[in-house]
Design a protein around this motif. Structure first.
Motif, PDB file in Angstrom:
ATOM      1  N   ARG A 510       8.900 -19.748 -85.481  1.00  0.00           N
ATOM      2  CA  ARG A 510       9.647 -19.412 -86.921  1.00  0.00           C
ATOM      3  C   ARG A 510       8.852 -18.929 -87.714  1.00  0.00           C
ATOM      4  O   ARG A 510       7.619 -19.173 -87.691  1.00  0.00           O
ATOM      5  CB  ARG A 510      10.291 -20.573 -87.178  1.00  0.00           C
ATOM      6  N   GLU A 511       9.295 -18.253 -88.920  1.00  0.00           N
ATOM      7  CA  GLU A 511       8.356 -17.840 -89.968  1.00  0.00           C
ATOM      8  C   GLU A 511       8.993 -18.357 -91.543  1.00  0.00           C
ATOM      9  O   GLU A 511      10.204 -18.632 -91.621  1.00  0.00           O
ATOM     10  CB  GLU A 511       8.331 -16.310 -90.159  1.00  0.00           C
ATOM     11  N   THR A 512       8.130 -18.640 -92.036  1.00  0.00           N
ATOM     12  CA  THR A 512       8.321 -19.180 -93.578  1.00  0.00           C
ATOM     13  C   THR A 512       7.440 -18.784 -94.482  1.00  0.00           C
ATOM     14  O   THR A 512       6.112 -18.518 -94.206  1.00  0.00           O
ATOM     15  CB  THR A 512       8.754 -20.625 -93.610  1.00  0.00           C
ATOM     16  N   LYS A 516       5.662 -19.064-103.665  1.00  0.00           N
ATOM     17  CA  LYS A 516       6.555 -18.159-104.190  1.00  0.00           C
ATOM     18  C   LYS A 516       6.115 -16.804-104.133  1.00  0.00           C
ATOM     19  O   LYS A 516       4.936 -16.508-104.061  1.00  0.00           O
ATOM     20  CB  LYS A 516       6.832 -18.549-105.711  1.00  0.00           C
ATOM     21  N   ALA A 517       7.303 -15.628-104.244  1.00  0.00           N
ATOM     22  CA  ALA A 517       6.651 -14.293-104.345  1.00  0.00           C
ATOM     23  C   ALA A 517       7.767 -13.546-104.706  1.00  0.00           C
ATOM     24  O   ALA A 517       9.183 -14.116-104.977  1.00  0.00           O
ATOM     25  CB  ALA A 517       6.295 -13.770-102.724  1.00  0.00           C
ATOM     26  N   ALA A 518       7.609 -12.395-105.139  1.00  0.00           N
ATOM     27  CA  ALA A 518       8.712 -11.402-105.621  1.00  0.00           C
ATOM     28  C   ALA A 518       8.620 -10.175-105.118  1.00  0.00           C
ATOM     29  O   ALA A 518       7.644  -9.770-104.359  1.00  0.00           O
ATOM     30  CB  ALA A 518       8.505 -11.144-107.072  1.00  0.00           C
ATOM     31  N   GLY A 519       9.959  -9.355-104.917  1.00  0.00           N
ATOM     32  CA  GLY A 519       9.857  -8.189-104.312  1.00  0.00           C
ATOM     33  C   GLY A 519      11.085  -7.291-104.846  1.00  0.00           C
ATOM     34  O   GLY A 519      11.971  -7.753-105.222  1.00  0.00           O
ATOM     35  N   ARG A 520      10.887  -5.898-104.566  1.00  0.00           N
ATOM     36  CA  ARG A 520      11.652  -5.046-105.136  1.00  0.00           C
ATOM     37  C   ARG A 520      12.156  -4.052-104.032  1.00  0.00           C
ATOM     38  O   ARG A 520      11.476  -3.370-103.270  1.00  0.00           O
ATOM     39  CB  ARG A 520      11.054  -4.114-106.019  1.00  0.00           C
ATOM     40  N   GLY A 521      13.234  -4.017-103.983  1.00  0.00           N
ATOM     41  CA  GLY A 521      13.750  -3.039-102.840  1.00  0.00           C
ATOM     42  C   GLY A 521      14.511  -1.921-103.323  1.00  0.00           C
ATOM     43  O   GLY A 521      15.428  -1.989-103.899  1.00  0.00           O
ATOM     44  N   ARG A 522      13.966  -0.743-102.954  1.00  0.00           N
ATOM     45  CA  ARG A 522      14.698   0.378-103.548  1.00  0.00           C
ATOM     46  C   ARG A 522      15.103   1.400-102.365  1.00  0.00           C
ATOM     47  O   ARG A 522      14.211   1.940-101.600  1.00  0.00           O
ATOM     48  CB  ARG A 522      13.514   1.158-104.418  1.00  0.00           C
ATOM     49  N   HIS A 523      16.353   1.651-102.269  1.00  0.00           N
ATOM     50  CA  HIS A 523      16.698   2.594-101.086  1.00  0.00           C
ATOM     51  C   HIS A 523      17.463   3.788-101.931  1.00  0.00           C
ATOM     52  O   HIS A 523      18.623   3.628-102.186  1.00  0.00           O
ATOM     53  CB  HIS A 523      17.638   1.954-100.329  1.00  0.00           C
ATOM     54  N   ALA A 615      13.297  -5.431 -99.904  1.00  0.00           N
ATOM     55  CA  ALA A 615      13.076  -6.575-100.917  1.00  0.00           C
ATOM     56  C   ALA A 615      12.201  -7.603-100.290  1.00  0.00           C
ATOM     57  O   ALA A 615      11.028  -8.031-100.932  1.00  0.00           O
ATOM     58  CB  ALA A 615      13.967  -6.858-101.827  1.00  0.00           C
ATOM     59  N   LEU A 616      12.919  -8.238 -99.343  1.00  0.00           N
ATOM     60  CA  LEU A 616      12.169  -9.300 -98.706  1.00  0.00           C
ATOM     61  C   LEU A 616      10.977  -8.911 -97.940  1.00  0.00           C
ATOM     62  O   LEU A 616      10.092  -9.620 -97.914  1.00  0.00           O
ATOM     63  CB  LEU A 616      13.313  -9.909 -97.694  1.00  0.00           C
ATOM     64  N   ARG A 617      10.864  -7.745 -97.319  1.00  0.00           N
ATOM     65  CA  ARG A 617       9.632  -7.394 -96.824  1.00  0.00           C
ATOM     66  C   ARG A 617       8.586  -7.013 -97.821  1.00  0.00           C
ATOM     67  O   ARG A 617       7.334  -7.255 -97.327  1.00  0.00           O
ATOM     68  CB  ARG A 617       9.896  -5.902 -95.721  1.00  0.00           C
ATOM     69  N   GLU A 618       8.822  -6.618 -98.928  1.00  0.00           N
ATOM     70  CA  GLU A 618       7.863  -6.411 -99.950  1.00  0.00           C
ATOM     71  C   GLU A 618       7.186  -7.534-100.533  1.00  0.00           C
ATOM     72  O   GLU A 618       6.185  -7.963-100.727  1.00  0.00           O
ATOM     73  CB  GLU A 618       8.316  -5.650-101.108  1.00  0.00           C
ATOM     74  N   ALA A 619       8.120  -8.658-100.592  1.00  0.00           N
ATOM     75  CA  ALA A 619       7.859 -10.139-101.160  1.00  0.00           C
ATOM     76  C   ALA A 619       6.763 -10.727 -99.888  1.00  0.00           C
ATOM     77  O   ALA A 619       5.849 -11.186-100.193  1.00  0.00           O
ATOM     78  CB  ALA A 619       9.083 -10.934-101.207  1.00  0.00           C
ATOM     79  N   ALA A 620       7.194 -10.502 -98.720  1.00  0.00           N
ATOM     80  CA  ALA A 620       6.426 -11.022 -97.730  1.00  0.00           C
ATOM     81  C   ALA A 620       4.938 -10.409 -97.763  1.00  0.00           C
ATOM     82  O   ALA A 620       3.925 -11.261 -97.270  1.00  0.00           O
ATOM     83  CB  ALA A 620       6.991 -10.773 -96.197  1.00  0.00           C
ATOM     84  N   ALA A 621       4.926  -9.127 -97.919  1.00  0.00           N
ATOM     85  CA  ALA A 621       3.717  -8.327 -97.801  1.00  0.00           C
ATOM     86  C   ALA A 621       2.597  -8.827 -99.089  1.00  0.00           C
ATOM     87  O   ALA A 621       1.564  -8.874 -99.110  1.00  0.00           O
ATOM     88  CB  ALA A 621       3.887  -6.723 -98.314  1.00  0.00           C
ATOM     89  N   ALA A 622       3.472  -9.408 -99.959  1.00  0.00           N
ATOM     90  CA  ALA A 622       2.625 -10.091-101.417  1.00  0.00           C
ATOM     91  C   ALA A 622       2.213 -11.586-101.255  1.00  0.00           C
ATOM     92  O   ALA A 622       1.518 -12.195-102.119  1.00  0.00           O
ATOM     93  CB  ALA A 622       3.460  -9.644-102.556  1.00  0.00           C
ATOM     94  N   ALA A 623       2.954 -12.261-100.129  1.00  0.00           N
ATOM     95  CA  ALA A 623       2.637 -13.677 -99.964  1.00  0.00           C
ATOM     96  C   ALA A 623       1.911 -13.969 -98.753  1.00  0.00           C
ATOM     97  O   ALA A 623       1.989 -13.021 -97.810  1.00  0.00           O
ATOM     98  CB  ALA A 623       4.241 -14.298-100.092  1.00  0.00           C
TER      99      ALA A 623
END
Length: 720
Positions: A510-512, A516-523, A615-623
């Motif tokens: 599993r992953e977790t 804390k982190a933030a992310g922005r998703g733009r499509h 957005a979740l992928r960007e948050a993961a990249a920052a955390a």
């Protein structure tokens, strides 16, 4: 005591006729590999005239009529039935495999039998695996006798082997394990016959045939000493309380009374007689057959397992009565490409007849791929099998074991009963398969046939568990050991024409998020006509282990229209299922939607799903993202002498021992928490550490963070 008199003989090509349950003996042969079980069965077949010769040499290999009937390759790894007739009694000999991997077939044999012949080689002695097999028999209360084989071996010592059996199996009372015969030695010290202790007669095989005579004077003191000890042990179980006093007072007790008390002691499980055999001139075969007929319990003396209705309502206890309600159980299922499915069935009550319609009730072992059966099915022909030869039967009465053809739905462990009064028999305990093997079809042609081949394997073998792991997307066979794996894959290839390849087994990680982190998703896409537009901003934070997933809406001012907020959540959930670091599901996470943008025309459900995912992928990249590995609690039962080795090995597997306690008979239970990735092959490794005497069980406890160096390796492999 049940009627033990003679009966009729089946004609050529027809199975032995059975006049009643008292004319049947169901005996399972138990012992480790190499003890001589199958050779013993062959000797008994020769002694009863079922086959005509003990063996011949073809291409450097000794074969026989029985070898022609039974595939030598699979005979040692599967339960097989060899019915013989002796003194008017049908004896169903159930030969079980000695490999620990095939304990499921052993337990099926114990279910079908009323007594066990524990086969021990005089040349090899008693090892730890032999003791484990003895414990398997004891666990189900199976009456037992011991058969010492290979008396003709240069290393054989019957007296020493008797002493070993008394020490290992007597539970502190050596008089519970005593011989019925003593070996008769010739001039060259080879064993040429047996001296019967109850009959005080010598059975001499030195001429090549069995000759009965009085003992020589020099043998009388030896016979008398052993006989007195045997008689005292046997009549201690007598229902005639005056018998011991009469014997000690000097009265000669007749042999029939002694044999009756012997059978009583054996059936109660309080006495384990020792018999002896040798392959030379089939020495001891007739004596063993006489012992089975006269000293082993009959089917009516064996309590029928409890039954219920298929809905679970208790039924009245059953007895072994041919006129009673039909209840039978499938103890073994085999499939032949030419003959079809053959079911080995023990009839516990009533009478089974060809072409009758029965109700098939199953136990629904869904976790192993077995469906819950509740159907009517027509029985095909009944037969008394001897390997591939099927001798036809007109019926199968209570107490008998028969082969049934054309049961296409019934599987091992299923109950057959009257279609108008269906019943379900209490199941025997199935061992847990603990060795995972991931497989894939070798080619496209194999892929098309794989599901059908696996379904047949599962129907034959209730110890096999078939798993379609949704996390790793692997097809996994949970097996008992390496030998079990080899047999299963060979059967897939040779019987069902399906070739498969074993591939590395993956553990469900599993992953977790670690913080804390933030992310922005733009499509945003515009390619002419109707476009796509969605922007969302999220904040993520980890939750406690096992807390699951939370989605919080904190959007103000309608920056994300209400109808698209569930779309963002759906996109986040979809990305969590796919993973954000190494392709494993994300767990224990709170995602808060804080802001976003929409377009009056180009925004859509799909656009905001994509934005949530990005957005979740960007948050993961920052955390920092942790990989979580499953941890199991393992309970190991092992001989005291191997506890140190087991604990040292657990430490090397990143295990944490949480407790130890004695479980009796020189054995200890060790409980530990171990990452599952470290115990994928523990079923094999424990046997090596404990010399085949250890056993273990496992249960999932939780997921916990994987060590950074291992997590980095997994992430690198995923990135590659």
């Amino acid at each position: 005591m049940a009627d033990r008199s003679g009966g009729s003989t089946g004609a050529a090509g027809v199975g032995p006729a059975v006049d009643g349950p008292g004319k049947v003996r169901n005996v399972v042969l138990v012992g480790h590999t190499g003890a001589g079980k199958t050779t013993l069965v062959e000797s008994l077949l020769v002694a009863t005239g079922t086959i005509t010769r003990p063996g011949r040499v073809e291409d450097g290999t000794t074969v026989s009529d029985f070898d022609d009937i039974e595939h030598r390759q699979h005979r040692s790894v599967s339960l097989s039935l060899a019915p013989v007739e002796f003194d008017g009694v049908k004896i169903n000999l159930l030969d079980t495999p000695g490999y620990a991997d095939f304990v499921g077939d052993l337990r099926a044999g114990l279910r079908a039998a009323d007594a066990a012949l524990f086969v021990i080689s005089a040349a090899d002695g008693v090892d730890g695996s032999t003791r484990m097999l003895w414990d398997e028999c004891a666990a189900v209360g199976m009456p037992r006798a011991l058969v010492v084989t290979k008396l003709d071996s240069a290393r054989a010592d019957f007296d020493e082997m008797t002493a070993i059996c008394q020490r290992v199996f007597g539970d502190g009372d050596t008089d519970r394990v005593l011989p019925l015969y003593l070996p008769l030695h010739g001039d060259d010290e080879s064993v040429v016959g047996l001296m019967g202790l109850l009959t005080q007669r010598v059975y001499d095989y030195s001429s090549g045939t069995r000759e009965t005579r009085d003992p020589d004077p020099e043998h009388l003191p030896l016979i008398e000493e052993a006989r007195n000890r045997l008689i005292e042990a046997v009549i201690a179980e007598s229902e005639d309380e005056s018998l011991m006093d009469r014997y000690l007072g000097g009265e000669e007790i007749d042999v029939d009374t002694l044999v009756a008390d012997l059978e009583l002691a054996v059936s109660r499980g309080s006495f384990y007689p020792i018999l002896a055999t040798s392959t030379v001139n089939n020495l001891g075969s007739i004596e063993l057959l006489e012992g089975i007929v006269r000293a082993c319990p009959t089917p009516p003396e064996h309590e029928v397992p409890p039954v219920t209705t298929p809905e679970g309502k208790p039924c009245e206890p059953l007895t072994c009565d041919p006129e009673g309600p039909l209840v039978a159980e499938v103890v073994k299922t085999t499939s032949d490409p030419y003959v079809g499915r053959i079911s080995l069935v023990r009839v516990f009550s009533g009478t089974l007849r060809p072409d009758m319609t029965v109700h098939v009730s199953g136990h629904g072992l869904a976790d192993r791929g077995h469906e819950d059966h509740d159907v009517d099915e027509r029985v095909g022909a009944l037969s008394s099998p001897l390997g591939k030869t099927q001798r036809q039967l007109g019926r199968g009465i209570a107490g008998d074991v028969v082969a049934v053809a054309k049961l296409t739905r019934a599987e091992t462990g299923d109950t057959l009963s009257d279609k108008d009064h269906p019943m379900l028999m209490e199941p025997w305990v199935m061992p847990d398969p603990l060795l995972p093997v991931a497989i894939q079809a070798h080619s496209k042609a194999d892929e098309d046939k794989l599901s059908q081949g696996l379904a047949r394997l599962v129907a034959e073998d209730p110890t096999l568990r078939l798993e379609h792991n949704p996390d790793t997307r692997q097809l996994v066979l949970w097996c008992m050991g390496e030998a079990h794996v080899d047999v299963l894959l060979d059967r897939l290839r040779t019987r069902y024409g399906v070739a498969v390849d074993a591939i590395p087994h993956k553990v469900s990680l599993r992953e977790t998020f670690a913080g804390k982190a933030a992310g922005r998703g733009r499509h945003v896409k515009q390619s002419g006509g109707h476009g796509q537009f969605a922007v969302c901003e999220i904040e993520v934070e980890p939750l406690p282990n096992g807390a699951g997933f939370e989605f919080v809406d904190k959007v103000f001012g309608g920056s994300v229209p209400r109808q698209f907020i569930p779309s963002v959540e759906k996109g986040v959930r979809a990305q969590m299922a796919r993973g954000v670091a190494a392709g494993f599901p994300v767990v224990d996470l709170r995602v808060t939607l804080v802001d976003g943008k929409a377009h009056s025309v180009d925004s859509s459900d799909m656009a905001f799903q994509m934005a949530g995912s990005l957005a979740l992928r960007e948050a993961a990249a920052a955390a920092q993202v942790h990989l979580l590995e499953p941890v199991s609690e393992v309970q190991i039962i092992v001989a005291d002498e191997y506890v140190g080795g087991v604990m040292s090995d657990l430490s090397s597997r990143r295990g944490r021992v949480v407790g130890t306690e004695p479980v009796g008979a020189g054995r200890t239970s060790v409980r530990a928490e171990v990452p599952e990735i470290e115990i994928s092959r523990y079923a094999i490794d424990l046997r090596s550490i404990s010399h085949g005497t250890g056993q273990f069980g496992r249960s999932y406890v939780r997921h916990e963070p994987m060590p950074p160096q291992l997590a980095a390796k997994v992430k690198a492999e995923h990135a590659a």
